[in-house]
Design an enzyme around this catalytic site. Structure first.
Site, PDB file in Angstrom:
ATOM      1  N   CYS A  50       8.499   0.507 -40.443  1.00  0.00           N
ATOM      2  CA  CYS A  50       8.083   0.315 -39.053  1.00  0.00           C
ATOM      3  C   CYS A  50       6.949  -0.699 -38.946  1.00  0.00           C
ATOM      4  CB  CYS A  50       7.663   1.636 -38.423  1.00  0.00           C
ATOM      5  SG  CYS A  50       6.261   2.438 -39.244  1.00  0.00           S
ATOM      6  N   ASN A  51       6.189  -0.887 -40.027  1.00  0.00           N
ATOM      7  CA  ASN A  51       5.027  -1.774 -39.966  1.00  0.00           C
ATOM      8  C   ASN A  51       5.197  -3.091 -40.693  1.00  0.00           C
ATOM      9  OD1 ASN A  51       3.245  -0.348 -38.315  1.00  0.00           O
ATOM     10  ND2 ASN A  51       2.662   1.001 -39.987  1.00  0.00           N
ATOM     11  N   HIS A  97      -0.401  -8.761 -53.892  1.00  0.00           N
ATOM     12  CA  HIS A  97       0.019  -8.251 -52.582  1.00  0.00           C
ATOM     13  C   HIS A  97       0.875  -6.994 -52.742  1.00  0.00           C
ATOM     14  CE1 HIS A  97       1.234  -8.244 -48.374  1.00  0.00           C
ATOM     15  NE2 HIS A  97       2.478  -8.091 -48.796  1.00  0.00           N
ATOM     16  N   SER A 107      -1.907  -1.113 -45.555  1.00  0.00           N
ATOM     17  CA  SER A 107      -1.257  -0.329 -44.505  1.00  0.00           C
ATOM     18  C   SER A 107      -2.096  -0.265 -43.239  1.00  0.00           C
ATOM     19  CB  SER A 107      -0.995   1.105 -44.997  1.00  0.00           C
ATOM     20  OG  SER A 107      -0.107   1.111 -46.077  1.00  0.00           O
ATOM     21  N   PRO A 113       0.107   7.510 -47.977  1.00  0.00           N
ATOM     22  CA  PRO A 113       0.950   7.633 -49.169  1.00  0.00           C
ATOM     23  C   PRO A 113       2.409   7.268 -48.963  1.00  0.00           C
ATOM     24  CG  PRO A 113       0.597   9.799 -48.199  1.00  0.00           C
ATOM     25  CD  PRO A 113      -0.191   8.820 -47.372  1.00  0.00           C
ATOM     26  N   GLY A 187      14.807  12.391 -35.182  1.00  0.00           N
ATOM     27  CA  GLY A 187      14.842  11.950 -36.573  1.00  0.00           C
ATOM     28  C   GLY A 187      14.541  13.127 -37.478  1.00  0.00           C
TER      29      GLY A 187
END
Length: 429
Positions: A50-51, A97, A107, A113, A187
């Site tokens: 999602c990120n 990276h 993040s 985690p 979900g």
């Protein structure tokens, strides 16, 4: 072997663009086939969350420009628009990276985690599609080892604050006491499992879980004393819930504005709290325009997340040191492997020269030449052939001003030690 990482994340691109660049599970096999054919990379892996969406590629050449064009074409995007938000890391920076990502240092929620599990899934998917070879396999395995070290040797994972936790924290702005509220979770993956746990800790007792497969929905719902349904049943239950948090891999929205409008009328405009963690989004953005609906996306969780970052800065510094050590260790391993390959070629060349001189000596012996003469000739010929090319190259380098080559030669053959022995020998005698 050149290593290239290309990607976009929550810092470089808004959710509206990230959802267009996300890879759905159904198209992964197609993506791997096209990516390797187009880029010329011998190895590839794709991370899509999602990120962030990131591509890890290993090959003989820098394939970044070709991959950018392919990525834009695959998702029907303008290459110029994508290039503005795309980052590219090469070789050592690409290694660093990946390790920072795995450790949760890159993040949105510092130290979370889940990204390590998502990176492991990306590696497994690359292997299943025959896209990960020895280079990326070595990098992933080393990265996982460094991430584990970060988890065990720093406090970055203590009192974990995830996107799921941030979502539940925001619900307190709407509902002070959530013990009387019913939650619909869309979900049944790891993120939704975390959401369910945090909601239960916040006092929610009534759960409804909707998923594409009923079995997974029921399993998660029953663990919280709730009920599982399939996605098509959501409209029937929409008016009964107060909190909606969604995180699926669906390429299209699951909850539309019309369904929410109808539910609001039945609820007599009691407020909804919604968080759409998915990328691409599960809830139509137009839902946010409805009165009595508080809809947040993953990008709206930044305030909660920034507080988390401040609380973990000390642990993050320790983690960065472990990552730096991990990067150096990996690069040292690569250099050692490169040395092994070079030494193997060096030995093979020496053995070819040896075999040629040996065969020449054997022919001379068969022809009756004196053995001592043959041995002396063989030793002289082998010495000359082994030293000829290096001697030519050292002279050439010295003429060009590259005197360091001479120093390397002295170091390789320990000539300084020989000089020292030569000067001390007379004294010993």
């Amino acid at each position: 072997m050149a290593l290239v990482t290309l990607g976009i994340n929550h810092r470089t691109a808004p959710v509206e663009l990230r959802e267009r660049v996300a890879f759905t599970p159904e198209r992964m096999a197609e993506a791997f086939a096209e990516l390797r054919a187009t880029s010329g990379a011998s190895e590839a892996a794709i991370l899509s969350t999602c990120n962030r969406t990131e591509l890890y590629l290993a090959g003989d050449d820098d394939c970044a420009p070709m991959v950018l064009r392919w990525l834009a074409g695959f998702h029907d995007l303008d290459a110029g628009e994508l290039e503005e938000v795309l980052y590219v890391h090469r070789d050592g920076e690409a290694v660093r990276h990946m390790m920072r990502v795995a450790a949760g240092l890159d993040s949105m929620v510092l130290g979370e985690p889940q990204i390590l599990g998502q990176l492991k899934d990306a590696y497994s998917l690359a292997r299943e599609n025959g896209a990960s070879g020895p280079f990326l396999s070595r990098l992933f395995e080393h990265t996982f080892s460094v991430a584990k070290r970060v988890r065990t040797q720093t406090a970055i994972g203590e009192n974990p604050v995830s996107v799921a936790y941030a979502a539940v924290s925001m619900a307190h702005h709407i509902f002070a006491d959530m013990s009387h509220n019913k939650a619909l979770l869309i979900g049944a993956g790891k993120t939704i499992e975390l959401v369910a746990r945090h909601l239960a800790d916040a006092g929610v007792k009534d759960f409804l879980v909707a998923n594409r497969t009923l079995e997974r929905a029921q399993a998660l719902a029953e663990s919280r004393g709730g009920k599982g349904i399939v996605l098509s049943e959501i409209p029937e239950h929409l008016a009964d819930v107060d909190i909606i948090i969604s995180s699926t891999a669906s390429p299209l929205p699951i909850l539309g504005k019309g369904a929410v409008e109808r539910a609001l009328k039945k609820r007599k405009h009691r407020p909804y709290f919604m968080v759409d963690i998915a990328v691409p989004r599960d809830i139509e953005p137009e839902v946010a325009s409805l009165a009595d609906v508080y809809l947040y996306t993953v990008d709206d969780l930044r305030q909660v997340i920034e507080e988390n970052i401040r609380s973990r800065e000390g642990a993050a510094r320790e983690a960065e040191n472990l990552v730096a050590a991990g990067v150096q260790d990996f690069l040292n391993q690569l250099r050692a492997l490169d040395a092994v390959s070079t030494l193997k070629q060096f030995r093979q060349r020496a053995e070819i020269l040896r075999d040629a001189e040996t065969e020449k000596a054997l022919r001379a012996l068969r022809n009756g030449t004196d053995p001592e003469t043959v041995l002396r000739s063989m030793a002289r010929g082998l010495t000359n052939k082994l030293l000829h090319e290096p001697s030519v190259q050292v002279r050439k380098a010295t003429t060009e001003g590259r005197t360091e080559v001479t120093e390397w030669l002295r170091e390789l053959h320990q000539l300084d030690a020989l000089d020292a022995d030569a000067t001390t020998t007379p004294e010993k005698l």
